[in-house]
Structure formats: structure tokens, C-alpha cells
Scaffold this active site. Structure first.
Site, PDB file in Angstrom:
ATOM      1  N   GLY A 153       0.825  -1.218   0.000  1.00 44.98           N
ATOM      2  CA  GLY A 153       0.000   0.000   0.000  1.00 44.98           C
ATOM      3  C   GLY A 153       0.851   1.256   0.000  1.00 44.98           C
ATOM      4  O   GLY A 153       0.629   2.170  -0.801  1.00 44.98           O
TER       5      GLY A 153
ATOM      6  N   THR B 199       7.230  -5.787   5.319  1.00 48.29           N
ATOM      7  CA  THR B 199       5.946  -6.052   5.969  1.00 48.29           C
ATOM      8  C   THR B 199       5.994  -7.431   6.597  1.00 48.29           C
ATOM      9  O   THR B 199       6.466  -8.391   5.952  1.00 48.29           O
ATOM     10  CB  THR B 199       4.730  -6.012   5.012  1.00 48.29           C
ATOM     11  OG1 THR B 199       3.610  -6.598   5.691  1.00 48.29           O
ATOM     12  CG2 THR B 199       4.930  -6.782   3.730  1.00 48.29           C
TER      13      THR B 199
ATOM     14  N   ASP C 167       3.613  -9.203   6.877  1.00 47.19           N
ATOM     15  CA  ASP C 167       2.630 -10.016   6.145  1.00 47.19           C
ATOM     16  C   ASP C 167       3.259 -10.769   4.973  1.00 47.19           C
ATOM     17  O   ASP C 167       2.693 -11.737   4.479  1.00 47.19           O
ATOM     18  CB  ASP C 167       1.497  -9.126   5.609  1.00 47.19           C
ATOM     19  CG  ASP C 167       0.897  -8.223   6.677  1.00 47.19           C
ATOM     20  OD1 ASP C 167       0.970  -8.589   7.865  1.00 47.19           O
ATOM     21  OD2 ASP C 167       0.381  -7.140   6.325  1.00 47.19           O
TER      22      ASP C 167
ATOM     23  N   GLY D 151      -1.053 -10.856   9.614  1.00 45.87           N
ATOM     24  CA  GLY D 151      -0.744 -11.256   8.236  1.00 45.87           C
ATOM     25  C   GLY D 151      -1.625 -10.592   7.201  1.00 45.87           C
ATOM     26  O   GLY D 151      -1.504 -10.821   6.008  1.00 45.87           O
ATOM     27  N   ARG D 152      -2.560  -9.798   7.676  1.00 49.01           N
ATOM     28  CA  ARG D 152      -3.549  -9.160   6.803  1.00 49.01           C
ATOM     29  C   ARG D 152      -4.170 -10.210   5.884  1.00 49.01           C
ATOM     30  O   ARG D 152      -4.543 -11.261   6.384  1.00 49.01           O
ATOM     31  CB  ARG D 152      -2.938  -8.004   6.026  1.00 49.01           C
ATOM     32  CG  ARG D 152      -3.986  -6.968   5.646  1.00 49.01           C
ATOM     33  CD  ARG D 152      -3.401  -5.613   5.420  1.00 49.01           C
ATOM     34  NE  ARG D 152      -3.363  -4.832   6.627  1.00 49.01           N
ATOM     35  CZ  ARG D 152      -2.762  -3.649   6.734  1.00 49.01           C
ATOM     36  NH1 ARG D 152      -2.163  -3.136   5.696  1.00 49.01           N
ATOM     37  NH2 ARG D 152      -2.783  -2.978   7.851  1.00 49.01           N
TER      38      ARG D 152
ATOM     39  N   GLU E 204      -5.361 -13.879  10.921  1.00 48.46           N
ATOM     40  CA  GLU E 204      -6.398 -12.905  11.293  1.00 48.46           C
ATOM     41  C   GLU E 204      -7.466 -12.675  10.225  1.00 48.46           C
ATOM     42  O   GLU E 204      -8.590 -12.311  10.546  1.00 48.46           O
ATOM     43  CB  GLU E 204      -5.746 -11.576  11.671  1.00 48.46           C
ATOM     44  CG  GLU E 204      -4.977 -10.919  10.522  1.00 48.46           C
ATOM     45  CD  GLU E 204      -4.355  -9.577  10.910  1.00 48.46           C
ATOM     46  OE1 GLU E 204      -4.547  -9.108  12.032  1.00 48.46           O
ATOM     47  OE2 GLU E 204      -3.650  -9.005  10.046  1.00 48.46           O
TER      48      GLU E 204
ATOM     49  N   GLN F 271       4.358  -9.318  17.308  1.00 50.96           N
ATOM     50  CA  GLN F 271       4.977  -9.828  16.068  1.00 50.96           C
ATOM     51  C   GLN F 271       5.756  -8.739  15.339  1.00 50.96           C
ATOM     52  O   GLN F 271       6.584  -9.019  14.480  1.00 50.96           O
ATOM     53  CB  GLN F 271       3.892 -10.380  15.126  1.00 50.96           C
ATOM     54  CG  GLN F 271       3.232 -11.626  15.656  1.00 50.96           C
ATOM     55  CD  GLN F 271       1.853 -11.848  15.062  1.00 50.96           C
ATOM     56  OE1 GLN F 271       1.688 -12.630  14.149  1.00 50.96           O
ATOM     57  NE2 GLN F 271       0.854 -11.160  15.577  1.00 50.96           N
TER      58      GLN F 271
HETATM   59  O1  F6P Z   1       0.491  -4.898   7.756  1.00 48.83           O
HETATM   60  C1  F6P Z   1       1.080  -5.170   8.981  1.00 48.83           C
HETATM   61  C2  F6P Z   1       0.040  -5.367  10.052  1.00 48.83           C
HETATM   62  O2  F6P Z   1       0.704  -5.678  11.257  1.00 48.83           O
HETATM   63  C3  F6P Z   1      -1.008  -6.424   9.739  1.00 48.83           C
HETATM   64  O3  F6P Z   1      -0.526  -7.742   9.900  1.00 48.83           O
HETATM   65  C4  F6P Z   1      -2.120  -6.026  10.688  1.00 48.83           C
HETATM   66  O4  F6P Z   1      -3.373  -6.451  10.184  1.00 48.83           O
HETATM   67  C5  F6P Z   1      -2.023  -4.519  10.698  1.00 48.83           C
HETATM   68  O5  F6P Z   1      -0.722  -4.184  10.246  1.00 48.83           O
HETATM   69  C6  F6P Z   1      -2.264  -3.896  12.048  1.00 48.83           C
HETATM   70  O6  F6P Z   1      -2.270  -2.520  11.895  1.00 48.83           O
HETATM   71  P1  F6P Z   1      -2.213  -1.498  13.112  1.00 48.83           P
HETATM   72  O7  F6P Z   1      -0.775  -1.406  13.553  1.00 48.83           O
HETATM   73  O8  F6P Z   1      -2.705  -0.224  12.552  1.00 48.83           O
HETATM   74  O9  F6P Z   1      -3.081  -2.057  14.191  1.00 48.83           O
END
Ligand code: F6P
Length: 360
Positions: free
Chosen positions: A118, A140, A142, A185-186, A237, A286
Site C-alpha cells: 500500500g 511487511t 505479512d 498477516g492481513r 487474522e 509480532q
Molecule cells: O500490515 C502489517 C500489520 O501488522 C497487519 O498484519 C495487521 O493487520 C495490521 O498491520 C495492524 O495494523 P495497526 O498497527 O494499525 O493495528
């Protein structure tokens, strides 16, 4: 060759390896080329400020602790797309020209951005609009950036998830429980799959493979019938409910995040098997762990190579890792693409060969 002045920023969720990568960029630019490096704070948000929020980066700043240190010394943001920036009154505003003006005010020759898919897409759009010579570095947990086998931070996140399974196993065995571990892991199941194999999960649930609760329960019952009274389930998730609903939390201002599928699976397993179940949501631990060797190496290789790309004038590209080597891929090839788990790939096949269930 003229002395260049390079800008670097981190964008999106933090992860292990960012500091090691900023260090590599700075060392190679300053020691290898005699260039100047300026860190931009808080990603594109730092460029919206007048003057921009910056931090001069010099080799002296980077003692070796930066190789392992989690987070990003530059700060980062994963909200606030400058093309649709959330304003206090709830509206959205295109602030891209402010970001570009901020970049220009620094007198930079090129910009290096460390980001996920992104962020890299947004930075590329800004670079095209503002004529900014731009090089991307993938990061990332993910591991879903296209065209690279590994992104910074992923290996460390997997290590954290494995350690969680390693710690859940003895307590599960002591109390005859089923432990459910929800990992990040999105939309990709890489963390769950790789940690699940390495950490000895009995069931791995990932968004790429549809499951049924009946099959998950069958697996748990079979384990118990075989004389083992505990089981480990790891769930990504983004796995949906059986009915196909994504488990999301509303953060307000149009922002949502995944969360809750672990408890959904846990409750269903308890109901269908009668087993005692406990659920752990691993969350941001993580992201905040010290970088494992693989991430320190990848960060060093990516950072140094990005400077080679700037030196050679190869822009609008991302440095990537393929077949044990760095390659350069056009950013156009990663925008709007995702690197998800191949349901027929070697990792899924291996898991099945080890008797791990995907609930299918
Ligand atoms: O993209 C990395 C990530 O850690 C994802 O695995 C997770 O869904 C998201 O970011 C969490 O975002 P935030 O830090 O805004 O809660």
C-alpha cells in the site's frame, strides 16, 4: 560523480529490520559515495509539515545495536493516505501537493521509501506526480508484497509466532487444552502457515484455503481419540467465519483492522468437541521483536542495493529478493498485486504430508 543528497522514509506498519535497513542505506551512501542522507520522519506525514520533519543521518549515528533494534528510528504512519487525507471535520482532502512541496524544499536528489504494498503504491503515485526519482524497499510482516520472496520483518514475525506456539504447547499439554493462536498477516496466511509448520500446529487456518468447523473439530477429536489430549490451532487474522463474514474492528475515521477470528474458532471448537479451549491473540508483539539474522541480512542487502540503484539512476523500481539474490522490479509490477499463499505450493503440501489439517 556529483555528491548526492538522498532522502529516506519508512511508511506503514513498523517491523523488524527497518533500522538495519536505514543503517545500510546511510553507510553505503556516506562511506561508499560520500553522499548526504536525510531521514524523513513519520513517512509522508513528515513531508506535510513546514518545514518537513527530518533527521540528518550519518554513519556515526549507527552503532551496531541498530542491526537488531526493533521499530524505526524515523517513525512511521499507516493511516493518512495523502491523496485522501482524513481531516478533523471528517472530510478527506488531497494533500499530495503539500507532500511534494515538502520533498522539494529539502533539495533532495532522490527518495528511498521502505514500505509495504500500500505504501509503495502511494509513494510511487507521489513520485510520478512530483517527478521524484524514487526507489522502493519492501517491508511487511505479512510478506504479501508481489515479486519478492521475502519482505523485511517477515522472518522475525514468524519467529515470534513460533515462540508463542512453543510456549503454548507445554501449558496445553499440562491442562489437556486446545490452544488457539491468532496471528497477523492481513490478507495473506504466510505467518500462520510457516509458523504453524515450524511450531508444530495441528490445525492451520489461512484465508487462502476455505475450511469447515466440522473438519476442524474432526481433527481435534481424532487427536484426542488417539490418546493426546491437547492440540494447537493457529489461525490467520483474515480467516473468515464459516458464513463468510470477515472479523473486523472499526477504528473510526473509516479505518478497520482484522481481529476476533481466534475467539470465534475457539468457541466453535469448544462447542463441537467439548474440549477446554483457550485463545491467544498475538498482536503487535509480532512487529516489535529484535530482528532475526535473516531480517538483518535482508535489510543490509536491500539498503545497500537501493543506493546502487540511485547511483545508476534506476528509478521507479523496487529492490527484491529472488533465487538467493537481489533483483530490481518495476514498481508497476507490484502495485495492486499481492503475494498470497499458494494453496498448491510446497509449504501447504508439506504441512499436509505432516498430518496438519487445514480444516478442508
Ligand atoms: O500490515 C502489517 C500489520 O501488522 C497487519 O498484519 C495487521 O493487520 C495490521 O498491520 C495492524 O495494523 P495497526 O498497527 O494499525 O493495528
Amino acid at each position: 560523480m556529483s555528491k548526492k543528497h538522498i532522502g529516506i522514509l519508512t511508511s506503514g506498519g513498523d517491523c523488524a529490520g527497518l533500522n538495519a535497513c536505514i543503517r545500510a542505506v546511510t553507510l553505503h551512501a556516506c562511506l561508499g559515495h560520500g553522499w548526504r542522507v536525510t531521514g524523513i520522519r513519520y513517512g509522508t506525514a513528515g513531508l506535510m509539515h513546514s518545514p518537513p520533519q527530518t533527521l540528518p543521518l550519518t554513519p556515526e549515528l549507527f552503532d551496531t545495536s541498530y542491526l537488531r533494534r526493533a521499530g524505526t528510528l524515523l517513525g512511521s504512519v499507516n493511516t493518512g493516505n495523502p491523496f485522501a487525507f482524513p481531516m478533523p471535520d471528517g472530510s478527506r482532502k488531497d494533500r499530495s501537493e503539500e507532500v511534494i512541496a515538502g520533498y522539494r524544499s529539502l533539495g533532495l536528489d532522490a527518495l528511498i521509501g521502505i514500505g509495504g504494498d500500500g505504501s509503495l503504491a502511494i509513494l510511487r503515485r507521489l513520485a510520478q506526480q512530483g517527478g521524484i526519482p524514487f526507489v522502493g524497499i519492501p517491508k511487511t510482516i505479512d510478506n504479501d508484497v508481489a515479486q519478492t520472496e521475502n519482505a523485511l520483518g517477515y522472518a522475525t514475525a514468524v519467529q515470534v509466532a513460533i515462540e508463542a506456539l512453543d510456549r503454548l504447547q507445554p501449558t496445553a499439554a499440562s491442562h489437556d487444552r486446545v490452544m488457539v493462536l491468532e496471528v497477523m498477516g492481513r490478507d495473506a496466511g504466510h505467518i500462520a502457515l510457516n509458523a504453524g509448520i515450524s511450531g508444530g500446529a495441528d490445525v492451520i487456518l489461512i484465508p487462502e484455503i476455505p475450511y469447515s468447523m466440522e473438519k476442524v473439530a474432526e481433527k481435534v477429536k481424532a487427536i484426542r481419540a488417539g490418546g493426546r489430549n491437547f492440540a494447537l490451532i493457529i489461525v490467520a487474522e483474515a480467516v473468515k467465519t464459516e458464513g463468510g463474514a470477515a472479523m473486523m474492528r472499526d477504528l473510526g475515521r473509516g479505518e478497520t483492522r482484522y481481529g476476533g477470528i481466534g475467539h470465534y474458532i475457539g468457541e466453535a471448537v469448544e462447542k463441537l468437541t467439548g474440549a477446554e479451549v483457550r485463545v491467544t491473540v498475538l498482536g503487535h508483539v509480532q512487529r516489535g521483536a529484535e530482528a532475526v539474522p535473516q531480517d538483518r541480512l535482508l535489510a543490509s542487502v536491500f539498503g545497500a542495493h537501493a543506493i546502487d540503484m540511485v547511483a545508476a539512476g534506476r528509478f521507479d523500481r523496487m529492490v527484491a529478493w529472488q533465487n538467493r539474490d537481489t533483483v530490481e522490479v518495476p514498481l508497476a509490477d507490484i502495485v495492486d498485486k499481492s503475494h498470497c499463499v499458494d494453496p498448491h505450493g510446497v509449504m501447504v503440501e508439506t504441512a499436509r504430508q505432516l498430518g496438519i489439517s487445514f480444516g478442508d
